[in-house]
Design a protein around this motif. Structure first.
Motif, PDB file in Angstrom:
ATOM      1  N   THR A  60       0.842  -1.195   0.000  1.00 46.68           N
ATOM      2  CA  THR A  60       0.000   0.000   0.000  1.00 46.68           C
ATOM      3  C   THR A  60       0.874   1.240   0.000  1.00 46.68           C
ATOM      4  OG1 THR A  60      -1.673  -1.189   1.287  1.00 46.68           O
ATOM      5  CG2 THR A  60      -1.873   1.201   1.199  1.00 46.68           C
ATOM      6  N   VAL A 110       1.043   4.956   1.220  1.00 47.01           N
ATOM      7  CA  VAL A 110       0.382   5.766   2.251  1.00 47.01           C
ATOM      8  C   VAL A 110       1.082   7.115   2.339  1.00 47.01           C
ATOM      9  CG1 VAL A 110      -0.411   3.779   3.585  1.00 47.01           C
ATOM     10  CG2 VAL A 110       1.818   4.756   4.083  1.00 47.01           C
ATOM     11  N   LYS A 158      -4.400   6.670   1.193  1.00 46.75           N
ATOM     12  CA  LYS A 158      -3.711   5.399   0.950  1.00 46.75           C
ATOM     13  C   LYS A 158      -4.248   4.776  -0.324  1.00 46.75           C
ATOM     14  CE  LYS A 158      -6.802   2.667   3.891  1.00 46.75           C
ATOM     15  NZ  LYS A 158      -6.867   1.733   5.052  1.00 46.75           N
TER      16      LYS A 158
END
Length: 211
Positions: A35, A37, A74
């Protein structure tokens, strides 16, 4: 007037107020679930974000289709970074209906080297023969990329002494026969990637008392 407004939009400035870019963009990756972020800019109110990605060495930035005009800071890039042999960049931009911030770019990211590997899940039970310790491996993507991985089991006795056992990737059960009744035994497990000389953290300590 139209030209002035267009210039202001390009600069991320409307009405004399600059639209700051997001901060601290980074990749957060565990077991190859990756991910991007970031931290919203300090002058944010209601912002949307656009995310792009590219492979190291490629000139063109590509839109992450499911992360255009998103609200949360995100973006799941697991699919985009699924080739673990490549290196990647991500970048993000904050937007309002009237302005866009400058892009902010991440550091270079390698799934193979930068993705954190989880310890296996550990289960304990007792039988007539002793203590059985079972491990559940990390998610399938880890096993797919590291067919040579194995696990370490740490037996921690009541006096604090540790004993170490190894289990290969295809055998997930360990039987400890040399145990005493009413004694308490504690265990931890760890995933080992030998070709990379890397390992996970140890799992949480789990204990069991022999009846």
């Amino acid at each position: 007037m139209r030209a002035v407004l267009w210039a202001a939009v390009l600069l991320g400035t409307v009405g004399g107020v600059s639209l700051l870019p997001p901060a601290h963009l980074r990749f957060d990756s565990v077991d190859y679930k990756t991910t991007a972020v970031w931290i919203p800019p300090s002058n944010s109110s209601t912002l949307l974000y656009n995310v792009q990605w590219k492979i190291y060495g490629e000139p063109e930035w590509l839109n992450v289709d499911h992360c255009q005009g998103i609200e949360k800071p995100k973006c799941d890039l697991s699919e985009e970074t699924s080739d673990v042999t490549e290196w990647y960049y991500a970048r993000v931009q904050a937007t309002t209906p009237a302005a866009k911030s400058p892009w902010v770019t991440s550091r270079r990211f390698s799934p193979r080297w930068d993705s954190e590997i989880s310890p296996p899940l550990l289960r304990l039970n007792t039988t007539m023969k002793g203590i059985v310790a079972r491990v559940k491996p990390p998610r399938a993507q880890v096993r797919k990329q590291h067919r040579d991985l194995f696990y370490k089991i740490y037996l921690i006795r009541e006096n604090g002494e540790e004993e170490e056992f190894e289990m290969n990737c295809c055998f997930h059960k360990l039987c400890i026969k040399d145990v005493k009744r009413k004694a308490r035994y504690c265990f931890q497990a760890q995933t080992i990637l030998p070709l990379q000389a890397r390992s996970s953290a140890r799992s949480e300590v789990k204990c069991i008392t022999v009846r």
